[in-house]
Each structure stands twice: as C-alpha cells, then as structure tokens.
Design a protein around this motif. Structure first.
Motif, PDB file in Angstrom:
ATOM      1  N   SER A 116       0.603  -0.900   0.114  1.00 50.53           N
ATOM      2  CA  SER A 116      -0.148   0.306   0.321  1.00 50.53           C
ATOM      3  C   SER A 116       0.774   1.195   0.087  1.00 50.53           C
ATOM      4  CB  SER A 116      -0.848   0.171   0.919  1.00 50.53           C
ATOM      5  OG  SER A 116      -0.332   0.719   3.147  1.00 50.53           O
ATOM      6  N   TYR A 117       0.177   2.386  -0.333  1.00 45.36           N
ATOM      7  CA  TYR A 117       0.794   4.200  -1.231  1.00 45.36           C
ATOM      8  C   TYR A 117      -0.203   4.482  -0.472  1.00 45.36           C
ATOM      9  CZ  TYR A 117       4.277   7.402  -1.411  1.00 45.36           C
ATOM     10  OH  TYR A 117       5.289   8.572  -1.618  1.00 45.36           O
ATOM     11  N   ALA A 118      -0.062   5.384   0.714  1.00 44.21           N
ATOM     12  CA  ALA A 118      -0.923   6.170   0.944  1.00 44.21           C
ATOM     13  C   ALA A 118      -0.310   7.347   2.792  1.00 44.21           C
ATOM     14  CB  ALA A 118      -2.180   5.436   1.397  1.00 44.21           C
ATOM     15  N   PRO A 119       0.805   7.998   2.257  1.00 41.50           N
ATOM     16  CA  PRO A 119       1.706   7.821   2.952  1.00 41.50           C
ATOM     17  C   PRO A 119       0.590   9.274   4.075  1.00 41.50           C
ATOM     18  CG  PRO A 119       2.121   9.010   1.322  1.00 41.50           C
ATOM     19  CD  PRO A 119       1.289   7.977   1.140  1.00 41.50           C
ATOM     20  N   VAL A 120      -0.588  10.443   3.258  1.00 42.42           N
ATOM     21  CA  VAL A 120      -0.512  11.249   4.066  1.00 42.42           C
ATOM     22  C   VAL A 120      -2.029  10.359   5.120  1.00 42.42           C
ATOM     23  CG1 VAL A 120      -2.822  12.897   3.807  1.00 42.42           C
ATOM     24  CG2 VAL A 120      -1.358  12.621   1.626  1.00 42.42           C
ATOM     25  N   SER A 121      -2.654   9.712   5.063  1.00 43.60           N
ATOM     26  CA  SER A 121      -3.330   8.636   5.826  1.00 43.60           C
ATOM     27  C   SER A 121      -2.921   8.373   6.557  1.00 43.60           C
ATOM     28  CB  SER A 121      -3.623   7.738   4.771  1.00 43.60           C
ATOM     29  OG  SER A 121      -4.602   8.033   4.031  1.00 43.60           O
ATOM     30  N   ASP A 122      -1.732   7.481   5.937  1.00 48.69           N
ATOM     31  CA  ASP A 122      -0.241   7.277   7.498  1.00 48.69           C
ATOM     32  C   ASP A 122       0.195   7.984   8.521  1.00 48.69           C
ATOM     33  OD1 ASP A 122      -0.352   4.102   6.952  1.00 48.69           O
ATOM     34  OD2 ASP A 122       0.843   4.623   4.837  1.00 48.69           O
ATOM     35  N   ILE A 123       0.003   9.323   7.978  1.00 47.82           N
ATOM     36  CA  ILE A 123       0.251  10.494   8.547  1.00 47.82           C
ATOM     37  C   ILE A 123      -0.154  11.193  10.616  1.00 47.82           C
ATOM     38  CG2 ILE A 123       1.902  13.350   9.234  1.00 47.82           C
ATOM     39  CD1 ILE A 123       3.301  12.103   6.650  1.00 47.82           C
ATOM     40  N   LEU A 124      -1.584  11.269   9.075  1.00 47.90           N
ATOM     41  CA  LEU A 124      -2.948  11.149   9.970  1.00 47.90           C
ATOM     42  C   LEU A 124      -3.345  10.850  10.983  1.00 47.90           C
ATOM     43  CD1 LEU A 124      -4.593  12.786   6.975  1.00 47.90           C
ATOM     44  CD2 LEU A 124      -3.863  13.861   8.791  1.00 47.90           C
ATOM     45  N   ALA A 125      -2.871   9.570  10.323  1.00 49.38           N
ATOM     46  CA  ALA A 125      -3.027   8.610  11.858  1.00 49.38           C
ATOM     47  C   ALA A 125      -2.501   8.463  13.089  1.00 49.38           C
ATOM     48  CB  ALA A 125      -3.189   6.954  11.526  1.00 49.38           C
ATOM     49  N   ALA A 126      -0.736   8.621  12.702  1.00 49.62           N
ATOM     50  CA  ALA A 126      -0.151   9.027  13.863  1.00 49.62           C
ATOM     51  C   ALA A 126      -0.113  10.479  13.993  1.00 49.62           C
ATOM     52  CB  ALA A 126       1.544   8.788  12.990  1.00 49.62           C
ATOM     53  N   VAL A 127      -0.639  11.380  13.730  1.00 48.51           N
ATOM     54  CA  VAL A 127      -0.659  12.807  14.468  1.00 48.51           C
ATOM     55  C   VAL A 127      -1.737  12.225  15.290  1.00 48.51           C
ATOM     56  CG1 VAL A 127      -2.076  14.994  14.014  1.00 48.51           C
ATOM     57  CG2 VAL A 127      -0.127  13.748  12.831  1.00 48.51           C
ATOM     58  N   HIS A 128      -2.830  11.468  14.993  1.00 46.46           N
ATOM     59  CA  HIS A 128      -4.456  11.564  16.161  1.00 46.46           C
ATOM     60  C   HIS A 128      -4.131  10.955  17.068  1.00 46.46           C
ATOM     61  CE1 HIS A 128      -8.194   9.172  17.099  1.00 46.46           C
ATOM     62  NE2 HIS A 128      -8.265  10.565  16.764  1.00 46.46           N
ATOM     63  N   VAL A 129      -3.186   9.593  17.299  1.00 48.32           N
ATOM     64  CA  VAL A 129      -1.928   9.185  18.449  1.00 48.32           C
ATOM     65  C   VAL A 129      -1.980  10.538  19.677  1.00 48.32           C
ATOM     66  CG1 VAL A 129      -0.693   8.262  19.239  1.00 48.32           C
ATOM     67  CG2 VAL A 129      -1.748   7.356  17.183  1.00 48.32           C
ATOM     68  N   ARG A 130      -2.072  11.861  19.000  1.00 48.19           N
ATOM     69  CA  ARG A 130      -1.200  12.082  20.039  1.00 48.19           C
ATOM     70  C   ARG A 130      -1.768  13.466  20.401  1.00 48.19           C
ATOM     71  NH1 ARG A 130       4.017  11.619  22.012  1.00 48.19           N
ATOM     72  NH2 ARG A 130       5.040  10.125  20.807  1.00 48.19           N
TER      73      ARG A 130
END
Length: 222
Positions: free
Chosen positions: A200-214
């Motif tokens: 898969s390649y969806a870097p924006v989605s991965d970054i947003l999910a990481a942001v959500h953690v904090r």
C-alpha cells in the motif's frame, strides 16, 4: 441471515470507536466536504484491498485447509504492515472481539483455538484474519468475507464522518454506494495475489493516523 448478522456494520466489535484516521483528516482540513471525504475513504478501501484483503483471502483458504501455521503467517503479515500505533490497536482490538463473539455465538472450535494462540501472545489477532476464520466457520464464501471487510471499513469511516463534519446523511450513503461498487473488481485482483504481493502507499493517511495518537482532543480512540 448469517451474512447479514456478521456483515452488519454495527456488529459490536468496536468499529464505532475508531475513525481510521478520518478525525485528524477533518481537523487539519484534508477532508472538508463530500468530495474530499469520498477521496479519503476510497483511498482507505483501496489500501485495504491490497493489504488486509489479500491476507483475509489467504487466511480463509488456510482455514479451509486446516493450516494454523498459514493462518498465523497471514495474521503477522497484516500486523507488520500497519505502520502506526492507531491502526495496529484498531485491528487487534476488533480482531479479538470478533473472535470472542464467534466462540460464544457459534461455538467455533477453530476460532477458539486461534483465540487461545492470541492470548498466549503467539499471534497478534488481526481483524481481517478473524473475519476470514468466522466466515469459513459459517460455511460462507471467501468473496463474502472480502466484501464484508471492504464494506465495513467504508461504513465505519462514513459513520464517523457524520459525527465529525457537517454532512448530509444522504451524501454519506451516496458515497458508500459508489465505493461499494468497486469491491467486486478489488476482489478479482486480490484473489490472485499472495502475501508477498501485499502493498500500500498512502502516506498522508498514515501520517494523519500517527498525528491522531498524540491529539489532545479526540472523539475517537487511538
């Protein structure tokens, strides 16, 4: 009737508690109207089809062949491709809940054995693999399991969107209808792939999910 029950988007496995990164996407403005919402959800379902979907089909076939080692490989393949904490948390919580439900409702021995492996910490227990085992235990088809997984992801995210943004529920249903129309072609592609083809390649989605953690303020779990 079994397909309707276990394909219900309101099945109590915890999907209601997660947004699959949508909450952060709304907060930062990546998603701000029906068109951007549809693009975001479509990206998620396409990403799912080429990762979770392939592993789900592999686990389903392994369950039919009574091959626990093959099921475990599919399970680890899903978990290892979740790049951030939120996605890993979501898939293992929902996977375990579905397995527990299947043991209680279906008295499914194979699922019970797999749940024991999860509890011993030998496999993560991801949601797509749980779905595969449950649908195999029900005697349904792998196509059904794949369709339910794709539908559930889109439905979960669109349900979350109604709590996160100003959106007409009819627009949400129209988006769901259009995205569901892509599931058959996605299945045909995934059905001939192996675990090594998962990508898969969806870097924006991965970054947003990481942001959500904090995030300091959250409506949904991480």
């Amino acid at each position: 009737m079994r397909l309707l029950q276990f394909g219900d988007s309101m099945l109590p496995v915890g999907a209601f508690s997660f947004s699959n990164g949508l909450e952060s996407a709304v907060h930062v403005g990546v998603v701000h109207d029906p068109e951007s919402l549809e693009r975001f959800v479509r990206t998620a379902t396409r990403q799912s089809a080429t990762t979770d979907g392939i592993a789900l089909l592999e686990a389903f076939r392994a369950a039919q062949d009574n091959d626990p080692a093959r099921i475990a490989r599919a399970d680890h393949a899903v978990f290892n491709r979740k790049l951030n904490e939120e996605m890993r948390t979501m898939t293992v919580r929902m996977g375990r809940k579905l397995a527990e439900m299947a043991v209680k409702v279906l008295n499914a021995t194979d699922v019970g054995d797999w749940l024991g492996v999860i509890k011993r910490g030998e496999t993560p227990g991801t949601y797509p693999v749980a779905q595969a085992l449950v649908f195999a235990a029900l005697g349904l088809q792998e196509r059904d399991a794949f369709a339910v997984h794709q539908y559930g992801l889109a439905s979960m995210m669109l349900g979350a969107s109604l709590r996160l943004m100003k959106l007409d529920y009819l627009d949400a249903q129209a988006i769901l209808f259009r995205i569901n129309g892509e599931a058959e072609a996605a299945y045909e592609r995934a059905a001939v792939r192996s675990l090594d083809d998962m990508a898969s390649y969806a870097p924006v989605s991965d970054i947003l999910a990481a942001v959500h953690v904090r995030a300091r303020v959250r409506l949904f779990m991480n």
